[in-house]
Design a protein around this motif. Structure first.
Motif, short mmCIF file in Angstrom:
data_model
loop_
_atom_site.label_atom_id
_atom_site.label_comp_id
_atom_site.label_asym_id
_atom_site.label_seq_id
_atom_site.Cartn_x
_atom_site.Cartn_y
_atom_site.Cartn_z
N ILE B 8 6.07 46.90 94.66
CA ILE B 8 5.20 46.59 93.51
C ILE B 8 5.70 47.30 92.25
O ILE B 8 5.83 48.53 92.24
N ALA B 9 5.99 46.53 91.22
CA ALA B 9 6.38 47.10 89.93
C ALA B 9 5.38 46.65 88.88
O ALA B 9 5.11 45.46 88.75
N ILE B 10 4.83 47.63 88.16
CA ILE B 10 3.83 47.33 87.13
C ILE B 10 4.42 47.70 85.77
O ILE B 10 4.94 48.81 85.60
N PHE B 11 4.35 46.78 84.81
CA PHE B 11 4.86 47.07 83.46
C PHE B 11 3.69 47.19 82.49
O PHE B 11 2.92 46.25 82.30
N THR B 12 3.55 48.38 81.91
CA THR B 12 2.48 48.62 80.93
C THR B 12 3.09 49.16 79.64
O THR B 12 4.28 49.48 79.60
N GLY B 13 2.28 49.29 78.63
CA GLY B 13 2.75 49.86 77.37
C GLY B 13 1.89 49.40 76.22
O GLY B 13 0.97 48.60 76.40
N HIS B 14 2.23 49.89 75.05
CA HIS B 14 1.57 49.48 73.82
C HIS B 14 1.85 48.00 73.62
O HIS B 14 2.89 47.51 74.04
N PHE B 15 0.94 47.27 72.99
CA PHE B 15 1.23 45.84 72.84
C PHE B 15 2.38 45.63 71.86
O PHE B 15 2.53 46.33 70.88
N GLY B 16 3.26 44.69 72.23
CA GLY B 16 4.47 44.47 71.44
C GLY B 16 5.61 45.40 71.81
O GLY B 16 6.64 45.40 71.16
N SER B 17 5.46 46.19 72.90
CA SER B 17 6.54 47.11 73.28
C SER B 17 7.65 46.40 74.03
O SER B 17 8.74 46.93 74.18
N GLY B 18 7.40 45.18 74.50
CA GLY B 18 8.45 44.41 75.19
C GLY B 18 8.22 44.28 76.69
O GLY B 18 9.13 43.96 77.44
N LYS B 19 6.99 44.53 77.13
CA LYS B 19 6.67 44.46 78.58
C LYS B 19 7.01 43.11 79.18
O LYS B 19 7.61 43.02 80.24
N THR B 20 6.60 42.04 78.48
CA THR B 20 6.78 40.70 79.02
C THR B 20 8.25 40.36 79.18
O THR B 20 8.69 39.88 80.22
N GLU B 21 9.02 40.64 78.13
CA GLU B 21 10.46 40.37 78.18
C GLU B 21 11.10 41.12 79.36
O GLU B 21 11.90 40.56 80.10
N ILE B 22 10.72 42.37 79.53
CA ILE B 22 11.29 43.18 80.60
C ILE B 22 10.81 42.68 81.97
O ILE B 22 11.59 42.55 82.91
N ALA B 23 9.52 42.33 82.07
CA ALA B 23 8.99 41.84 83.34
C ALA B 23 9.71 40.55 83.77
O ALA B 23 10.05 40.37 84.95
N ILE B 24 9.94 39.65 82.80
CA ILE B 24 10.64 38.39 83.11
C ILE B 24 12.06 38.68 83.59
O ILE B 24 12.51 38.17 84.61
N ASN B 25 12.77 39.54 82.86
CA ASN B 25 14.15 39.89 83.25
C ASN B 25 14.19 40.57 84.62
O ASN B 25 15.07 40.30 85.43
N TYR B 26 13.24 41.45 84.86
CA TYR B 26 13.16 42.18 86.12
C TYR B 26 12.89 41.20 87.26
O TYR B 26 13.51 41.27 88.33
N GLY B 27 12.00 40.26 87.01
CA GLY B 27 11.65 39.25 88.01
C GLY B 27 12.85 38.38 88.37
O GLY B 27 13.13 38.12 89.55
N ILE B 28 13.58 37.96 87.33
CA ILE B 28 14.75 37.10 87.57
C ILE B 28 15.82 37.88 88.33
O ILE B 28 16.43 37.37 89.27
N ALA B 29 16.01 39.16 87.95
CA ALA B 29 16.98 39.99 88.67
C ALA B 29 16.59 40.13 90.14
O ALA B 29 17.44 40.07 91.04
N SER B 30 15.30 40.30 90.38
CA SER B 30 14.81 40.44 91.75
C SER B 30 15.07 39.16 92.55
O SER B 30 15.57 39.22 93.68
N ALA B 31 14.77 38.01 91.97
CA ALA B 31 14.96 36.73 92.67
C ALA B 31 16.44 36.49 92.94
O ALA B 31 16.81 36.00 94.01
N LYS B 32 17.28 36.87 91.96
CA LYS B 32 18.73 36.67 92.13
C LYS B 32 19.29 37.49 93.28
O LYS B 32 20.31 37.15 93.86
N ARG B 33 18.62 38.60 93.57
CA ARG B 33 19.05 39.42 94.72
C ARG B 33 18.50 38.89 96.02
O ARG B 33 18.59 39.56 97.06
#
Lengths: 353, 225
Positions: B8-33
């Motif tokens: 389980i990986a949870i991405f939090t932060g101030h709004f506009g910090s880039g959580k969504t962009e990082i979560a999407i990239n992290y998710g794609i990296a995970s699926a690729k593995r």
């Protein structure tokens, strides 16, 4: 100052604070909530006052009161909320008070949707409230320009003692871009007309928009119209891009102007010369700029691009005055036209020329 | 990357910090593995520019997306689907939570506390020092603490996502890194990643390079798509 990364809504709020605005009255509505949220956090830190009113009607009347007392004051909302504020806006114009009103437009009519739109153009430039009135309407197309126009907007409001509106859309409010806040010393003008008490024998100031005597009211409106003439003379802002040699000139503001610049590049690659007239003031409208290009022999037609069913197109037709055909393309309800669809439209216009 | 060790990986932060962009990239990296991967869009704050908008791209990569009931419909109602509970039962999946901005967004996470008490999680705190109210240690710490108390969870790792969009240079990232390193020492929370575009992260020193999290940018305005 160094650059920061900001949402359009945050940038508006920060720019207002830096311009000396210390009073914000509003009521939340998507997609502009970051403005009141930022103000609620930051205004108390600079000795200001943020107040969430019980309704938009209440909020605009608080703006009316604070402006009358000489404060640099603003409110913000999105389409349905701005509709509710119209009565107050008309009163503020009538009473000759300066303030800044921000509309981050969403789809309508009615409660509509929360996606970006430009369908409040008529309301903003033709007066959504009652009576013979105008206000300067500024339409930024980048986050940096939002910052600059907020600063200038307060000054224009003070200069003419008339409200100024910033007309953005949900896309500009929500997106993030790098911005720079230029160090500028804010000099708030003297407001000898403000209702700040009549100590030391100061004559009583009155803030009023009621004129029972019809001759008195006509005189008052004529005085307002002198100001509007001055605004038309001094405040028109417009960007012309790629218009030299252009065969077709696109007219677009805000988000649509950003998309238009992409279309111009795509058309260029296919050997089609397109220009852009981007009104920055929607009122006063850059009539002379349109006239000038309409008189150029290389310009065959105009195309108004809007996120509406066609509103600004009427002002373009009035400006061009039949000299050249004026076409329209737009999407509405929160849909954003794609560069590809716009290019197809341009090709259709060319076939008809 | 921590993808292999954590379920389980949870991405939090101030709004506009880039959580969504990082979560999407992290998710794609995970699926690729080759991991079975689920992204949970828990954002009840943002009306647009959110994970659910990229559902098609993610599903094409074999990633399952769970979104708030009315996400992307234009209806502004922050209602979360019951389906989220399933990600705690079916442990075959790697689960990524993209949490809405600020302490307000983190509140949505709090209701799953009973599950997190029973299973280990990694909670990243994404920081961009060029965002408002995130430029100094004190402001960052205040928001981080508030997010922890609203979510009833503890931040385990920091991510340096300092950037000014397309104008970012390696100097901007390193200036951010200096602030976040000090914060890391003070809070005793390690910095897991330094996020940014691959071509900029290449310029990181050898000491920092193993923390690089190269990002493809998915969230763009319509004229850049």
């Amino acid at each position: 100052m160094a650059k920061v990364l900001m949402k359009g809504n945050e940038a508006i709020a920060e720019a207002a604070i830096q311009a000396g605005c210390r009073y914000f009255f509003g009521y939340p509505i998507t997609p502009q909530n970051e403005i009141p949220a930022y103000m609620a956090k930051m205004l108390p830190k600079v000795g200001g006052c943020f107040l969430q009113a019980e309704s938009e009607i209440s909020a605009i009347n608080m703006v009316y009161g604070a402006a009358g007392a000489g404060a640099r004051v603003m409110t913000s909302s999105s389409s349905p909320g701005i509709s509710l504020k119209q009565e107050g806006i008309s009163y503020i114009v009538g009473a000759e008070l300066p303030c800044l009103i921000v509309n981050i437009v969403r789809g309508g009519p009615g409660l509509g949707g929360i996606q970006p739109a430009q369908s409040d153009y008529f309301q903003a430039v033709k007066g959504g409230g009652h009576g013979d009135y105008h206000m300067v309407v500024l339409a930024p197309s980048s986050i940096q320009e939002m910052v600059d126009l907020v600063t200038d907007g307060f000054d224009i409001a003070d200069k003419y003692r008339n409200p100024v509106m910033i007309l953005g859309d949900g896309m500009l409010g929500q997106m993030m871009e790098p911005v720079e806040f230029r160090e500028k010393k804010t000099i708030l003008p003297e407001k000898p007309w403000a209702t700040t008490g009549n100590k030391e024998g100061k004559p009583r100031n009155i803030i009023n928009s009621l004129f029972i005597d019809p001759q008195g009211l006509e005189d008052h409106v004529l005085k307002l119209y002198k100001k509007y003439d001055e605004m038309k003379e001094n405040e028109v802002r417009v960007e012309c891009y790629n218009c030299e040699d252009a065969e077709i000139i696109i007219a677009a503001y805000g988000t649509m102007a950003r998309i238009a610049k992409n279309v111009i590049q795509m058309a260029e690659e296919q050997g089609i010369k397109i220009g852009l007239i981007r009104p920055i003031t929607l009122w006063p409208f850059p009539v002379d700029t349109f006239k000038k290009w309409a008189d150029s022999h290389h310009v065959k037609a105009f195309l108004s691009l809007e996120m509406s069913m066609g509103q600004m197109v009427e002002d373009i037709r009035l400006s061009v005055d039949g000299a050249k055909p004026v076409h329209f393309y737009g999407r509405t309800g929160g849909m954003v036209p794609t560069p590809k669809a716009i290019l197809e439209e341009i090709k259709k216009i060319r076939e008809g020329i | 990357m921590n993808i292999e060790t954590d379920r389980i990986a949870i991405f939090t932060g101030h709004f506009g910090s880039g959580k969504t962009e990082i979560a999407i990239n992290y998710g794609i990296a995970s699926a690729k593995r080759g991991n079975k991967t689920i992204i949970v869009d828990l954002d009840i704050v943002n009306p647009f520019f959110r994970t659910s908008e990229k559902k098609d791209i993610l599903e094409n990569q074999g990633i399952k997306v769970i979104s708030p009931v009315f996400a992307g419909t234009g209806i502004d109602i922050p209602s979360l689907p019951a389906e989220i509970h399933s990600v705690f039962q079916n442990k075959e999946y790697k689960v990524i939570f993209d949490v809405g901005g600020d302490d307000t967004g983190a509140t949505a996470l709090g209701r799953f506390y009973p599950y997190f008490r029973q299973e280990a999680y990694r909670m990243y705190y994404v920081i961009n020092v060029y965002r408002p109210l995130s430029s100094n240690k004190q402001d960052i710490k205040q928001m981080l603490t508030s997010i922890e108390s609203h979510s009833r969870l503890q931040v385990t790792d920091l991510i340096n996502n300092s950037n000014i969009s397309h104008e970012t240079t390696i100097c901007d990232i390193l200036k951010g890194q200096a602030v976040i390193e000090e914060l890391s020492k003070e809070l005793n929370i390690p910095i897991a990643y330094i996020a940014g575009k691959a071509e900029i992260l290449e310029k990181l020193s050898d000491k920092l390079r193993d923390k690089a999290l190269p990002l493809d940018i998915y969230m763009r305005p319509p004229w850049e798509q």
